[in-house]
Each structure stands twice: as C-alpha cells, then as structure tokens.
Scaffold this motif. Sequence first.
Motif, PDB file in Angstrom:
ATOM      1  N   ALA A   1       0.830  -1.205   0.000  1.00 32.08           N
ATOM      2  CA  ALA A   1       0.000   0.000   0.000  1.00 32.08           C
ATOM      3  C   ALA A   1       0.867   1.259   0.000  1.00 32.08           C
ATOM      4  N   ALA A   2       1.934   1.241   0.793  1.00 33.86           N
ATOM      5  CA  ALA A   2       2.828   2.402   0.856  1.00 33.86           C
ATOM      6  C   ALA A   2       3.541   2.613  -0.480  1.00 33.86           C
ATOM      7  N   LEU A   3       3.962   1.519  -1.118  1.00 31.98           N
ATOM      8  CA  LEU A   3       4.621   1.638  -2.418  1.00 31.98           C
ATOM      9  C   LEU A   3       3.659   2.169  -3.478  1.00 31.98           C
ATOM     10  N   ALA A   4       2.422   1.695  -3.416  1.00 29.42           N
ATOM     11  CA  ALA A   4       1.437   2.170  -4.386  1.00 29.42           C
ATOM     12  C   ALA A   4       1.147   3.646  -4.183  1.00 29.42           C
ATOM     13  N   GLN A   5       1.066   4.030  -2.923  1.00 33.33           N
ATOM     14  CA  GLN A   5       0.733   5.434  -2.623  1.00 33.33           C
ATOM     15  C   GLN A   5       1.890   6.376  -2.938  1.00 33.33           C
ATOM     16  N   SER A   6       3.126   5.849  -2.897  1.00 39.27           N
ATOM     17  CA  SER A   6       4.302   6.684  -3.164  1.00 39.27           C
ATOM     18  C   SER A   6       4.806   6.519  -4.594  1.00 39.27           C
ATOM     19  N   ASN A   7       3.993   5.886  -5.445  1.00 42.25           N
ATOM     20  CA  ASN A   7       4.394   5.672  -6.844  1.00 42.25           C
ATOM     21  C   ASN A   7       5.683   4.867  -6.965  1.00 42.25           C
ATOM     22  N   GLY A   8       5.902   3.957  -6.031  1.00 37.80           N
ATOM     23  CA  GLY A   8       7.069   3.094  -6.096  1.00 37.80           C
ATOM     24  C   GLY A   8       8.353   3.697  -5.570  1.00 37.80           C
ATOM     25  N   VAL A   9       8.289   4.938  -5.039  1.00 37.22           N
ATOM     26  CA  VAL A   9       9.486   5.570  -4.475  1.00 37.22           C
ATOM     27  C   VAL A   9       9.725   4.982  -3.085  1.00 37.22           C
ATOM     28  N   GLN A  10      10.784   4.200  -2.936  1.00 37.41           N
ATOM     29  CA  GLN A  10      10.977   3.428  -1.714  1.00 37.41           C
ATOM     30  C   GLN A  10      11.235   4.313  -0.494  1.00 37.41           C
ATOM     31  N   ALA A  11      12.008   5.386  -0.679  1.00 38.98           N
ATOM     32  CA  ALA A  11      12.286   6.270   0.458  1.00 38.98           C
ATOM     33  C   ALA A  11      10.996   6.897   0.974  1.00 38.98           C
ATOM     34  N   ALA A  12      10.137   7.303   0.056  1.00 38.77           N
ATOM     35  CA  ALA A  12       8.860   7.900   0.462  1.00 38.77           C
ATOM     36  C   ALA A  12       7.956   6.857   1.108  1.00 38.77           C
ATOM     37  N   ALA A  13       7.953   5.636   0.592  1.00 37.02           N
ATOM     38  CA  ALA A  13       7.141   4.568   1.170  1.00 37.02           C
ATOM     39  C   ALA A  13       7.605   4.249   2.590  1.00 37.02           C
ATOM     40  N   ALA A  14       8.929   4.229   2.793  1.00 39.19           N
ATOM     41  CA  ALA A  14       9.454   3.980   4.138  1.00 39.19           C
ATOM     42  C   ALA A  14       8.997   5.053   5.114  1.00 39.19           C
ATOM     43  N   GLN A  15       9.020   6.295   4.660  1.00 39.89           N
ATOM     44  CA  GLN A  15       8.588   7.394   5.522  1.00 39.89           C
ATOM     45  C   GLN A  15       7.105   7.276   5.849  1.00 39.89           C
ATOM     46  N   LEU A  16       6.299   6.843   4.878  1.00 40.53           N
ATOM     47  CA  LEU A  16       4.856   6.714   5.096  1.00 40.53           C
ATOM     48  C   LEU A  16       4.532   5.775   6.252  1.00 40.53           C
ATOM     49  N   ILE A  17       5.266   4.669   6.345  1.00 42.73           N
ATOM     50  CA  ILE A  17       4.950   3.694   7.391  1.00 42.73           C
ATOM     51  C   ILE A  17       5.896   3.808   8.584  1.00 42.73           C
ATOM     52  N   GLY A  18       6.690   4.883   8.608  1.00 41.55           N
ATOM     53  CA  GLY A  18       7.448   5.225   9.809  1.00 41.55           C
ATOM     54  C   GLY A  18       8.633   4.336  10.112  1.00 41.55           C
ATOM     55  N   ILE A  19       9.329   3.830   9.085  1.00 42.89           N
ATOM     56  CA  ILE A  19      10.533   3.040   9.324  1.00 42.89           C
ATOM     57  C   ILE A  19      11.675   3.622   8.489  1.00 42.89           C
ATOM     58  N   SER A  20      12.887   3.217   8.798  1.00 41.00           N
ATOM     59  CA  SER A  20      14.049   3.723   8.061  1.00 41.00           C
ATOM     60  C   SER A  20      14.116   3.067   6.684  1.00 41.00           C
ATOM     61  N   GLU A  21      14.860   3.712   5.770  1.00 41.32           N
ATOM     62  CA  GLU A  21      15.017   3.143   4.434  1.00 41.32           C
ATOM     63  C   GLU A  21      15.726   1.785   4.500  1.00 41.32           C
ATOM     64  N   ARG A  22      16.714   1.692   5.384  1.00 47.90           N
ATOM     65  CA  ARG A  22      17.455   0.420   5.510  1.00 47.90           C
ATOM     66  C   ARG A  22      16.510  -0.697   5.944  1.00 47.90           C
TER      67      ARG A  22
END
Length: 462
Positions: free
Chosen positions: A423-444
């Motif tokens: 869901a986070a990837l879909a909402q962020s258009n596949g941008v992983q850094a933005a998806a990580a921020q959406l669900i409150g975890i680090s990019e790593r």
Amino acid sequence: MTHNVLVVDDEPKLCDLLASALSQNGVTVFTAGNGLHALKVLEAENIDLVISDWRMPGMDGPQLLAEIKNRFPQLPVIVMTAYSTVKNAVQSMRNGAYDYIAKPFDIDELDITVSKALQFRDILKDNQRMRAELDEHQQIDSLIGDSPAFRRVLHAIDSVRDSNATILLTGESGTGKEMVARAIHKHGNRADKPFVAVNCAAIPEGLLESEMFGHRKGAFTGAVADRVGRFMQADQGTLFLDEIGEMPLALQAKILRALQERVIEPVGDTRERKVNVRVIAATNKNLLDAVANKEFREDLYYRLNVFPIPLPALRERAEDIAPLALHFAHTLGATAGKRFTGFSPEALQAMANYSWPGNIRELQNCVERATIVASGAVIEEQDLPAYLFASNPGSSGAPIVEGNVPADLDAALAEVEKTYILAALAQSNGVQAAAAQLIGISERSFWYRLKKLGIHVDKIVR
C-alpha cells in the motif's frame, strides 16, 4: 465585557429585586413573567445567562429549561426554587441547568453563582470563536473533522495558541503535524511573525548545525558568505522542528542550550546572538524509547515536552474520512479544472474499510488519483486505487483457526506486513524512500523487508 441576563419569574417584585442587584455589577437585565415570554426575549436579544423560577404557571421552569437546551444549547441556565429539595436540584442539573439557587437567597451567593456562570459562557464563546477561525482557514490547514479524537486536538490548539510554551506534536507519519503547527502559529500571538519549518531528517548531518544556527564566511569549506540560520530567521516567530527524533545527538545539546538560554552561536562565530523563538517540535517516534536507547537526550525531551499534543491516526477518527475526502476532492478537482459533488456510497464504504497506514497524506494522494480518473461529478468505487481493495490485515490468506487465532503466526504477520508495504509503495508511486517514511521506518529497514518478503518493486502494478 457587558453581559445580558434574563430573569424569568411570575413575581414582578422578585424580578425587580434581581434586576436591581445584578445591574450594580454592570449586568444588563431583561425580565419575563413566564416561560413563553422568556422565549420571545431570547429570540430578540443576545442573552448570556437565564435565571428562571422552578414553578410558574403555563410553561414552568423545567419546560423552559428543556426548550432552552433545545434551541440555545450553549446558553447557561440557573434555576431558582422556593421548594429547595435535593430531588429538584438533581433533576435540574441532569436536564442541563448550570446551577441552582434556593429562595430565599443570599445576594452575595447569587453574585458568585452568576459570576461563575457568565465566566463559563465567556469560555464557550471563546471556543466557538476559535473553532470559527479554524473553520475559516480549513482550505489552508485541512483542520477538518468533528470526531472526538480530533476535537481534543482543536481544544489543545485553542488552549496553547497564545502561550509561548514549547509544543511537542506526536503521531504517525501523515497525521498532519505540520498543519497543526501552522494553525497554532496562525491563530496565536505571533501570527504576524515568521513561521520557519525545518525537516531535521532531510538535511545532511554535516550541514544541520549551520542550517539551524547559521555560519560566518570561511567557517568551513564552501562557506563563501555569511548565512543566517533558521533560529534567526524565526526570531519573534515560530520555529517548527519536524522529525526532531532524527536529530544527531551532537546537535541535540546545542538545541537544548538554545531553548534554555534563548541564545545561539553561529558556526565560526564567537559572539552569541539572542533569539526569541516559539518552538514547535514534531516526531513520529516514541521519544521515551529513544531516550532509553540513548538515541535522544533526556533533558532535551523534557524541554520539548512542555505541552504535548498527540495527533490521532486516521483510523482512530474514521468518521472524519468522508469530510476530509470531500475537501480534497473539491480543492484538487478545482486545480484540475473539474467539479466534484461527492462520492458514491460504495466509494465511501471502501474508504471507510481501509486502514490508511499513511493517514491523511495517503488519503489526499488517493483522492488526487481518483479525481484524475473520474469521468463524472461523483467519484465512484472504480475510480479509487486498486490497493484499497487488497486483503485487509487480519483477513489474509494465512490459515486461521476458530476464534480468529492464526495457526501460523509468522505467516499471518508477514501477510499483514506485506499488505502495508504494498500500500505504501502504491501510494508513493514506487518511491521506496517515500514509502518507508509513510509507514514510519528507516530506508534500511524498508529494503530489508522488501528482500525478506520477496517484493520486487519493478513488478508492482500501479
């Protein structure tokens, strides 16, 4: 402030006595001989308080109280009775009376009761004014909603907006922390001064000190000119420190000193500069856990946590989803040259069933997509993104035994985790850094979960 008080009693002499006593305190008194007359006065005049007899011919005190609570729910009523019993007092209070006084009454006691009731009325008026001001700026602030959880946020804003106290906004990513910070500034006593926002997680650690406090020319390689830092930019106004939990420990000590001493020292400068800044900090982290893990200074936490305002997740204020979605549809549609009148019942139900891990930010992006693909004035269920209809947590394909207890807990949790990440990837258009921020975890951590769950970003259908 001048107040208008309505005295209702079928004894003219008592009305005159009360009018004489109350007018000595600067109160304008209106009188009525019965309940029906009182309602006419209430329709014609701006009354702040009603003092009514309990027993009157025609419409008596309890009936008048019921009518007032129905027509003027915020108007306080004091009930008078010569038949002072616990039963009458309890009944009047249960029916919405502010207080009661017994005949014969002491004038001093009456003055105290009336004074408290009028103070209560003033507080209600201030709250109404604040809410009206917030509603006036809804199009900017998106402070929309009437759920109990959100009303608590509005009340907190009202309480703290005119103070200089440091505020700590907490809540999941996307819950509108910057919107609330801007509303506090806009409706407070620094509204005509600067509002400066800094995302502590978006600035490289090596540049953060210079960004905050400024620097002198030649202080370090690349410092080709003097720079004014964010604290000085926000002088006399408000400094919003977003993602304060991501601030490096080395800089936390200097932020603490700036908050305590109200002075800063630009990089490469030996002179201190005084600043008068109201600080609002925000985080989606549990700072107490960060303190326990030695990732955040305990003294800075308590310096920031003077007035905490927790922001509810969107799933905790589900009744606000529809008005928020309609607001976004109107504003985003207008930008795209489209006019939307609302959502179909099926679309509203689909949004109500979704858990919104990205909160208000995700809802806004969802509605924006819907406004692009919608062909009519009403947004339909098929206009919503497909990920809203993915398996909800708790209804995955993992085996479930009776009582909704998973037979394979690891598999069930993996499915839940996968649902949120997709869901986070879909909402962020596949941008992983933005998806990580959406669900409150680090990019790593996000990349690790992608690998663990076998999710290939380039294969996600959007």
